[in-house]
Enzyme design. Sequence first.
Site, PDB file in Angstrom:
ATOM      1  N   SER A 151      24.942  96.265 -77.474  1.00  0.00           N
ATOM      2  CA  SER A 151      24.746  97.797 -78.619  1.00  0.00           C
ATOM      3  C   SER A 151      26.236  98.429 -78.877  1.00  0.00           C
ATOM      4  O   SER A 151      26.757  98.156 -78.087  1.00  0.00           O
ATOM      5  CB  SER A 151      24.297  98.747 -77.692  1.00  0.00           C
ATOM      6  OG  SER A 151      23.902 100.039 -78.060  1.00  0.00           O
ATOM      7  N   TYR A 195      22.241 104.338 -70.455  1.00  0.00           N
ATOM      8  CA  TYR A 195      22.225 103.054 -71.664  1.00  0.00           C
ATOM      9  C   TYR A 195      23.449 102.528 -72.147  1.00  0.00           C
ATOM     10  O   TYR A 195      23.393 101.365 -71.985  1.00  0.00           O
ATOM     11  CB  TYR A 195      21.493 103.401 -72.900  1.00  0.00           C
ATOM     12  CG  TYR A 195      21.238 102.826 -73.707  1.00  0.00           C
ATOM     13  CD1 TYR A 195      19.948 101.279 -73.589  1.00  0.00           C
ATOM     14  CD2 TYR A 195      21.799 102.884 -75.179  1.00  0.00           C
ATOM     15  CE1 TYR A 195      19.890 100.624 -75.002  1.00  0.00           C
ATOM     16  CE2 TYR A 195      21.343 101.508 -75.951  1.00  0.00           C
ATOM     17  CZ  TYR A 195      20.786 100.775 -75.516  1.00  0.00           C
ATOM     18  OH  TYR A 195      20.896 100.016 -77.017  1.00  0.00           O
TER      19      TYR A 195
HETATM   20  P1  NAP Z   1      11.985  98.430 -79.735  1.00  0.00           P
HETATM   21  O1  NAP Z   1      11.579  98.834 -80.961  1.00  0.00           O
HETATM   22  O2  NAP Z   1      11.648  99.888 -78.592  1.00  0.00           O
HETATM   23  O3  NAP Z   1      11.626  96.776 -78.896  1.00  0.00           O
HETATM   24  C1  NAP Z   1      11.372  96.657 -77.715  1.00  0.00           C
HETATM   25  C2  NAP Z   1      10.935  95.367 -77.634  1.00  0.00           C
HETATM   26  O4  NAP Z   1      11.143  94.864 -75.933  1.00  0.00           O
HETATM   27  C3  NAP Z   1       9.636  95.499 -77.105  1.00  0.00           C
HETATM   28  O5  NAP Z   1       9.051  94.029 -77.756  1.00  0.00           O
HETATM   29  C4  NAP Z   1       8.911  95.513 -75.824  1.00  0.00           C
HETATM   30  O6  NAP Z   1       7.782  95.088 -75.316  1.00  0.00           O
HETATM   31  C5  NAP Z   1      10.026  94.791 -75.228  1.00  0.00           C
HETATM   32  N1  NAP Z   1       9.774  95.570 -74.183  1.00  0.00           N
HETATM   33  C6  NAP Z   1      10.745  96.992 -73.436  1.00  0.00           C
HETATM   34  N2  NAP Z   1      11.012  96.565 -72.146  1.00  0.00           N
HETATM   35  C7  NAP Z   1      10.046  95.488 -71.603  1.00  0.00           C
HETATM   36  C8  NAP Z   1      10.182  94.572 -70.446  1.00  0.00           C
HETATM   37  N3  NAP Z   1      10.345  95.048 -68.743  1.00  0.00           N
HETATM   38  N4  NAP Z   1       9.791  93.343 -69.876  1.00  0.00           N
HETATM   39  C9  NAP Z   1       9.846  92.746 -71.600  1.00  0.00           C
HETATM   40  N5  NAP Z   1       9.833  92.806 -72.867  1.00  0.00           N
HETATM   41  C10 NAP Z   1      10.297  94.671 -72.361  1.00  0.00           C
HETATM   42  O7  NAP Z   1      13.422  97.569 -79.352  1.00  0.00           O
HETATM   43  P2  NAP Z   1      14.707  97.553 -80.027  1.00  0.00           P
HETATM   44  O8  NAP Z   1      15.673  98.331 -81.580  1.00  0.00           O
HETATM   45  O9  NAP Z   1      13.650  96.193 -81.019  1.00  0.00           O
HETATM   46  O10 NAP Z   1      16.086  96.954 -79.763  1.00  0.00           O
HETATM   47  C11 NAP Z   1      15.491  96.001 -78.938  1.00  0.00           C
HETATM   48  C12 NAP Z   1      17.348  95.489 -78.149  1.00  0.00           C
HETATM   49  O11 NAP Z   1      18.409  95.661 -79.068  1.00  0.00           O
HETATM   50  C13 NAP Z   1      17.498  96.444 -76.762  1.00  0.00           C
HETATM   51  O12 NAP Z   1      18.445  95.319 -76.170  1.00  0.00           O
HETATM   52  C14 NAP Z   1      18.298  97.617 -77.482  1.00  0.00           C
HETATM   53  O13 NAP Z   1      19.132  97.980 -76.376  1.00  0.00           O
HETATM   54  C15 NAP Z   1      19.147  97.016 -78.227  1.00  0.00           C
HETATM   55  N6  NAP Z   1      19.719  97.661 -79.537  1.00  0.00           N
HETATM   56  C16 NAP Z   1      18.262  98.198 -80.234  1.00  0.00           C
HETATM   57  C17 NAP Z   1      19.149  99.289 -81.485  1.00  0.00           C
HETATM   58  C18 NAP Z   1      18.124 100.073 -82.572  1.00  0.00           C
HETATM   59  O14 NAP Z   1      19.459 101.039 -82.646  1.00  0.00           O
HETATM   60  N7  NAP Z   1      17.488  99.678 -82.499  1.00  0.00           N
HETATM   61  C19 NAP Z   1      20.676  99.862 -80.932  1.00  0.00           C
HETATM   62  C20 NAP Z   1      21.429  99.158 -80.636  1.00  0.00           C
HETATM   63  C21 NAP Z   1      20.951  97.593 -79.223  1.00  0.00           C
HETATM   64  P3  NAP Z   1       6.608  95.973 -75.824  1.00  0.00           P
HETATM   65  O15 NAP Z   1       6.224  95.550 -77.184  1.00  0.00           O
HETATM   66  O16 NAP Z   1       5.368  94.819 -75.247  1.00  0.00           O
HETATM   67  O17 NAP Z   1       6.813  97.263 -75.553  1.00  0.00           O
END
Ligand code: NAP
Length: 252
Positions: free
Chosen positions: A143, A157
Site C-alpha cells: 500500500s 496497518y
Molecule cells: P476489500 O475490497 O475489502 O476485499 C478484501 C478481500 O480480502 C475480500 O475478498 C475478503 O474476502 C478477503 N479477506 C479478508 N480477510 C480475509 C482472510 N482472513 N482470509 C482470506 N481472505 C480474506 O479490500 P481491497 O481494497 O480489495 O484490498 C485488497 C488488498 O489491497 C489488501 O491487502 C489491502 O491492504 C490492499 N490495498 C487496498 C487499498 C484500497 O484503497 N482499497 C489501498 C492499498 C492497498 P471475503 O469477501 O470473504 O470477506
Amino acid sequence: MTKGVCLITGGSRGIGAAAARMAGARGWDVLINYNANAAAAEAVAEDVRRSGARAEIVAGDVATEAGIMATYEAVDRFGSLTALVNNAGIGDQVGDITTFSFDRVDRIVRLNVTGAIIVAREAVKRMATRFGGKGGSIINISSSAAKLGGNDQFVDYSATKGAIDTFTVGLALEWVKDGIRVNAVRPGVIDTDFHSNVGVPDRPATVGPQQPLGRAGTPEEVAEAIMWLMSDASSYTVGAIIEVSGGRSIVP
Ligand code: NAP
C-alpha cells in the site's frame, strides 16, 4: 492453452476480484480464495469461467495456518501453481494509536504479515526449481501507506505494509535463482469495500480528488499492474514495488 494456475487470496471482492476476472480473461486458470463471502467468490468464478478459463473458489482464513493449508489443498487438486497474488489484507477503524486495542493490532498483523508470509512459503515450496517446481511469480499487495505512514488513520496497518515491502525484497533475492520472481504492487486510494471496513466509506470520493491525478483508482487499474508482473512481459523485473497510486506517494 492456459497460461498456468494462479491463486488469488482475497479474490472475492475488490482488487483481488478484479485480478481474478482479468487473469481469467487473459488465459489463466484461477483459484479464488475468500474468507466469508462465498456468494461474491462464486460470482467472480462464474465470470472467469464465462471468459473460457477454469475457476474454483476455496474458503480459507489466511490469517490462520489451517485456512492457508486448506487453501493449498485446493491448489494441489486444481493444478500446478504458477502465480500467487498475495492480496488478502485488512485495516480497521481509523484513529490515532491511543484508540488501538492489542487484539485489533494483532488481527491486522496476523493477516497482513504473518498470513502473507506463510501463504508465500507454501507457494515457494511448490514453485522453486530446487524442489522440482517450474518457477513462477509471486505478487505481494502492499500500500502507499507503507511510504506515507498513515498517521491519524491506521499506523498499524501502514506498518504491516512496510513489512510487506521489506519481505518482497528479501524473498525476491532468496528465490530468484529458483525461477521465482517476487514483486509487489503498492495501490493508493482504490475504490473498494476496504474504506467502509475502516469506517470511512466516502474516502475514495473525498480523498480521491486530493491525489495528484485528481481521483481514486479502480481495482482494475491495480489489476493491470498485477497482470504484468504475473506475465512473461515482466521477465527481468525482480523485487520491484510498483506504485499504482495516481502519484499519491511521490508527493514530497
Ligand atoms: P476489500 O475490497 O475489502 O476485499 C478484501 C478481500 O480480502 C475480500 O475478498 C475478503 O474476502 C478477503 N479477506 C479478508 N480477510 C480475509 C482472510 N482472513 N482470509 C482470506 N481472505 C480474506 O479490500 P481491497 O481494497 O480489495 O484490498 C485488497 C488488498 O489491497 C489488501 O491487502 C489491502 O491492504 C490492499 N490495498 C487496498 C487499498 C484500497 O484503497 N482499497 C489501498 C492499498 C492497498 P471475503 O469477501 O470473504 O470477506
